[in-house]
Motif scaffolding. Structure first.
Motif, PDB file in Angstrom:
ATOM      1  N   UNK A  85       0.828  -1.207   0.000  1.00 20.72           N
ATOM      2  CA  UNK A  85       0.000   0.000   0.000  1.00 20.72           C
ATOM      3  C   UNK A  85       0.864   1.261   0.000  1.00 20.72           C
ATOM      4  N   UNK A  86       1.987   1.229   0.716  1.00 16.67           N
ATOM      5  CA  UNK A  86       2.843   2.407   0.770  1.00 16.67           C
ATOM      6  C   UNK A  86       3.575   2.661  -0.544  1.00 16.67           C
ATOM      7  N   UNK A 130     -18.669  -5.922  -2.915  1.00  9.67           N
ATOM      8  CA  UNK A 130     -18.914  -5.269  -4.204  1.00  9.67           C
ATOM      9  C   UNK A 130     -17.858  -4.195  -4.467  1.00  9.67           C
ATOM     10  N   UNK A 131     -17.554  -3.387  -3.466  1.00  4.48           N
ATOM     11  CA  UNK A 131     -16.590  -2.308  -3.650  1.00  4.48           C
ATOM     12  C   UNK A 131     -15.166  -2.846  -3.879  1.00  4.48           C
ATOM     13  N   UNK A 132     -14.799  -3.886  -3.141  1.00  3.75           N
ATOM     14  CA  UNK A 132     -13.448  -4.447  -3.297  1.00  3.75           C
ATOM     15  C   UNK A 132     -13.249  -5.003  -4.711  1.00  3.75           C
ATOM     16  N   UNK A 133     -14.254  -5.726  -5.214  1.00  4.32           N
ATOM     17  CA  UNK A 133     -14.131  -6.309  -6.548  1.00  4.32           C
ATOM     18  C   UNK A 133     -14.148  -5.238  -7.635  1.00  4.32           C
ATOM     19  N   UNK A 141     -12.593 -15.519  -3.262  1.00  3.21           N
ATOM     20  CA  UNK A 141     -11.309 -15.150  -2.645  1.00  3.21           C
ATOM     21  C   UNK A 141     -11.456 -13.855  -1.853  1.00  3.21           C
ATOM     22  N   UNK A 142     -12.121 -12.857  -2.450  1.00  5.52           N
ATOM     23  CA  UNK A 142     -12.306 -11.580  -1.747  1.00  5.52           C
ATOM     24  C   UNK A 142     -13.189 -11.755  -0.513  1.00  5.52           C
ATOM     25  N   UNK A 143     -14.182 -12.637  -0.577  1.00  6.35           N
ATOM     26  CA  UNK A 143     -15.059 -12.847   0.583  1.00  6.35           C
ATOM     27  C   UNK A 143     -14.295 -13.479   1.741  1.00  6.35           C
ATOM     28  N   UNK A 144     -13.419 -14.440   1.447  1.00  2.53           N
ATOM     29  CA  UNK A 144     -12.612 -15.048   2.509  1.00  2.53           C
ATOM     30  C   UNK A 144     -11.693 -14.011   3.144  1.00  2.53           C
ATOM     31  N   UNK A 145     -11.119 -13.137   2.325  1.00  2.00           N
ATOM     32  CA  UNK A 145     -10.250 -12.089   2.862  1.00  2.00           C
ATOM     33  C   UNK A 145     -11.037 -11.115   3.748  1.00  2.00           C
ATOM     34  N   UNK A 146     -12.271 -10.798   3.348  1.00  2.00           N
ATOM     35  CA  UNK A 146     -13.102  -9.894   4.155  1.00  2.00           C
ATOM     36  C   UNK A 146     -13.526 -10.525   5.476  1.00  2.00           C
ATOM     37  N   UNK A 147     -13.579 -11.856   5.515  1.00  2.00           N
ATOM     38  CA  UNK A 147     -13.889 -12.511   6.784  1.00  2.00           C
ATOM     39  C   UNK A 147     -12.765 -12.366   7.802  1.00  2.00           C
ATOM     40  N   UNK A 148     -11.542 -12.095   7.338  1.00  2.00           N
ATOM     41  CA  UNK A 148     -10.393 -12.013   8.230  1.00  2.00           C
ATOM     42  C   UNK A 148      -9.845 -10.598   8.371  1.00  2.00           C
ATOM     43  N   UNK A 149      -9.992  -9.751   7.332  1.00  2.00           N
ATOM     44  CA  UNK A 149      -9.360  -8.434   7.295  1.00  2.00           C
ATOM     45  C   UNK A 149     -10.399  -7.342   7.101  1.00  2.00           C
ATOM     46  N   UNK A 150      -9.927  -6.104   7.192  1.00  2.00           N
ATOM     47  CA  UNK A 150     -10.788  -4.975   6.897  1.00  2.00           C
ATOM     48  C   UNK A 150     -10.986  -4.798   5.400  1.00  2.00           C
ATOM     49  N   UNK A 151     -11.789  -3.792   5.031  1.00  2.00           N
ATOM     50  CA  UNK A 151     -12.135  -3.614   3.620  1.00  2.00           C
ATOM     51  C   UNK A 151     -10.920  -3.240   2.782  1.00  2.00           C
ATOM     52  N   UNK A 152     -10.203  -2.190   3.152  1.00  3.56           N
ATOM     53  CA  UNK A 152      -9.054  -1.768   2.353  1.00  3.56           C
ATOM     54  C   UNK A 152      -7.914  -2.778   2.448  1.00  3.56           C
ATOM     55  N   UNK A 153      -7.734  -3.388   3.614  1.00  3.32           N
ATOM     56  CA  UNK A 153      -6.722  -4.431   3.745  1.00  3.32           C
ATOM     57  C   UNK A 153      -7.060  -5.633   2.860  1.00  3.32           C
ATOM     58  N   UNK A 154      -8.337  -5.956   2.742  1.00  4.31           N
ATOM     59  CA  UNK A 154      -8.742  -7.055   1.856  1.00  4.31           C
ATOM     60  C   UNK A 154      -8.444  -6.724   0.400  1.00  4.31           C
ATOM     61  N   UNK A 155      -8.631  -5.455   0.017  1.00  3.94           N
ATOM     62  CA  UNK A 155      -8.309  -5.070  -1.357  1.00  3.94           C
ATOM     63  C   UNK A 155      -6.824  -5.266  -1.651  1.00  3.94           C
TER      64      UNK A 155
END
Length: 636
Positions: free
Chosen positions: A107-108, A204-207, A226-240
């Motif tokens: 991200x940085x 929806x926003x992440x995809x 894949x994005x749904x599994x990431x959202x189950x563990x992380x925040x929205x921007x972190x999942x992106x």
């Protein structure tokens, strides 16, 4: 308008039914709805988890490791692999994934701004009358708009100054449809509760953001899981950013996802060759039954085994994939097939084999069975590289056969004209054309050839590099120009004793011949020069060969000199005394009663002193060789 109002009313009716159902449901520790036993077969989800629980000391040790985490450190990665093998606690899994994927660093270093991208996306959504918080109504609206555009077969009118295109409408609609299929029994995506509405909006926003971030890849089926599994563990921007790391880095899934899904088809072929290599009997049985690998491997790869019924096993598989990358995907697929192999060998029908592979039984997918077998299965990177080479060779071979068939169909005149343009095929292609690819035996032989090619190419290159200087030295040694120069220098080489004797005889005679008339001065000058070259060339294997050649050159030189002197000796010649044969010969070899200069001499008369000279020179030269060799050995 009637169509749109009827669709909205039906969607609202359906949402109210789902809301009433979700209010009466209970969920397990991972957020999945606890269904009745008769409904578990429909959703294919088990709630009996058997993952191990770490002790408090191990949890504290893992927290300390994550606090000073360094992704480039081998010690940190080996330690995290040890904890993954023991089992990551659910409360620390998000931190482990963030460290392994390097989300903060990505991200940085990136110029992409997630929030500004969402602001740009909301403009077209407002123009279309769609909101991410109403997915069901959004699907109906987007479907109607797409149908209207297909009927009119035109882009949106420019007079309305719309901020969306046909591609945007297709993208929004496809993502909205896949949201309804992604984990319909999870609390963050199920029903009309505020948590579910917010979860669907995040997904929806992440995809959408990733499709805008990487338009070459865009959105394809499987990304929503894949994005749904990431959202189950992380925040929205972190999942992106985690999704970006998984789909863009070559270590992970960059070879699986693209717009046309050609990459995943190629990886399925690679796994098919890999299965022939590891399980030839099972692969042959499945081919005989008519089961194609693309039917069950493609959903495994696109969803990363999220269809397994035990969610603790799914998370353990994801831990391994995030640690090792794409090789862990092949490793998991091979492990599942190995566990199902006895049952698959007993089935002889495609209709019974495919459901078993697509819906893996609970007793195979549970943590205590699948995860230990997964860690005992090993997949090497060189195996995957060999299988990829096989797939590329087969595709290249198929293109060659198609080209040859098209050339056969062309007239003979065109074939003759194109023969000159087509280059000769390589040896590898000829061997591939000779060797068919039926059965596992040919696959094994081709794998061995590829492995030999990978292993023996550096050795052959080193041999060629070692041979090059030797061949160059031989060519330099055998070149005619260098040989002539070497012979001219060594032909006059004589021992030091012979040179000293000649000098003393010249001093006794008191007469010296000019240098330009080929007298002894020329000989001594050449002898001094040749002696230095002879001493320099006497070392090493090449010098020894040259030294042997110099023996013959001395003898030939003495014979030629004596013959020249005999032929030039006649009564009319008035040569100085130093030009006579006796002056050329050493004092120790001069005859006591030399013949008179006026009498003609023949070669037969000079045979005895000439042979004596040759013997003396050869014996003295041979006796001087051990002395020089001993001196060289001392120097060495």
């Amino acid at each position: 308008m009637r169509r749109r109002s009827s669709s909205t009313s039906s969607s609202s009716r359906r949402s109210s039914i789902v809301r009433r159902r979700s209010e009466n449901l209970r969920f397990d520790e991972f957020g999945f709805a606890l269904t009745k036993r008769k409904d578990r077969k429909v959703h294919h989800r088990s709630h009996d988890y058997s993952y191990p629980q770490l002790s408090s000391g191990k949890v504290k040790e893992l927290c300390e490791l994550l606090s000073y985490w360094n992704g480039s450190s081998f010690i940190c990665r080996s330690q995290i692999e040890r904890f993954i093998r023991m089992g990551i606690p659910p409360s620390l899994r998000s931190r482990v994934w963030k460290c392994l994927l390097s989300i903060d660093g990505l991200r940085e270093t990136s110029d992409f701004n997630y929030q500004s991208c969402l602001c740009e996306v909301r403009g077209p959504l407002v123009d279309l009358g769609v909101s991410e918080y109403g997915i069901l109504s959004a699907i109906a609206t987007l479907s109607d708009t797409q149908n209207d555009l297909d009927l009119n077969r035109q882009q949106p009118s420019s007079c309305c100054e719309t901020r969306y295109s046909v591609q945007d409408i297709v993208l929004f609609r496809q993502i909205a449809l896949d949201l309804q299929r992604s984990f319909p029994t999870h609390r963050s995506l199920m029903g009309e509760s505020p948590e579910a509405i917010e979860g669907q909006a995040k997904l929806f926003r992440v995809l959408i953001a990733y499709a805008k971030y990487h338009p070459q890849v865009g959105y394809s089926q499987g990304m929503s899981y894949i994005a749904a599994v990431l959202l189950m563990q992380l925040g929205e921007e972190e999942s992106f950013w985690a999704l970006t790391a998984l789909l863009d880095k070559p270590k992970y899934l960059s070879e699986l996802f693209d717009l046309s899904l050609t990459k995943v088809q190629q990886q399925v072929k690679v796994f098919e060759q890999f299965l022939k290599h590891r399980k030839p009997r099972l692969s042959q049985h499945m081919e005989s039954v008519g089961v194609c690998s693309v039917h069950f491997v493609t959903p495994w790869f696109l969803t990363l085994f999220t269809s397994l019924p035990c969610w603790d096993s799914v998370l353990a598989v994801w831990d391994l994939i995030i640690l090792h990358g794409l090789s862990a995907v092949f490793r998991t697929a091979l492990t599942v097939i190995e566990l199902l192999e006895p049952r698959l060998m007993d089935l002889n029908d495609e209709g019974s084999i495919l459901p078993l592979l697509l819906r893996v039984p609970v007793n195979v997918a549970q943590y205590s069975v699948l995860v230990p077998a997964l860690w005992n299965t090993d997949v090497q990177d060189w195996e995957l590289k060999c299988m990829t080479s096989l797939v590329l060779d087969e595709s290249h071979h198929g293109a060659k056969t198609e080209q040859s068939e098209t050339q056969k169909e062309t007239p003979s005149s065109q074939v003759d004209s194109t023969k000159e343009k087509v280059s000769a095929p390589s040896e590898a292609e000829n061997t591939e054309a000779k060797d068919p690819v039926p059965g596992p035996v040919s696959v094994l032989t081709r794998v061995m050839r590829l492995a030999q090619r990978f292993l023996l190419e550096p050795m052959s290159r080193q041999r060629v590099e070692n041979k090059n200087p030797q061949t160059q030295a031989k060519t330099r040694q055998r070149s005619p120009a260098a040989a002539r120069v070497f012979r001219s220098r060594t032909s006059a080489s004589l021992p030091k004793t012979q040179i000293g004797l000649r000098r003393r005889s010249q001093q006794r005679g008191g007469a010296h011949q000019p240098m330009g008339q080929g007298g002894s001065g020329d000989v001594t000058a050449r002898d001094d020069r040749s002696e230095q070259t002879h001493q320099k060339s006497g070392t090493g294997p090449v010098g020894k060969v040259n030294h042997r050649r110099s023996n013959h050159s001395i003898i030939h030189h003495v014979r030629a000199k004596s013959l020249r002197l005999v032929r030039n000796k006649n009564p009319s010649n008035q040569n100085p005394p130093s030009s006579s044969p006796s002056s050329v010969l050493p004092s120790s070899l001069r005859s006591s009663n030399p013949p008179p200069s006026s009498s003609p001499q023949t070669v037969e008369q000079l045979d005895s002193p000439k042979t004596a000279l040759i013997r003396e020179l050869s014996s003295r030269h041979q006796t001087s060789v051990p002395f020089r060799n001993s001196r060289e050995s001392k120097l060495i």
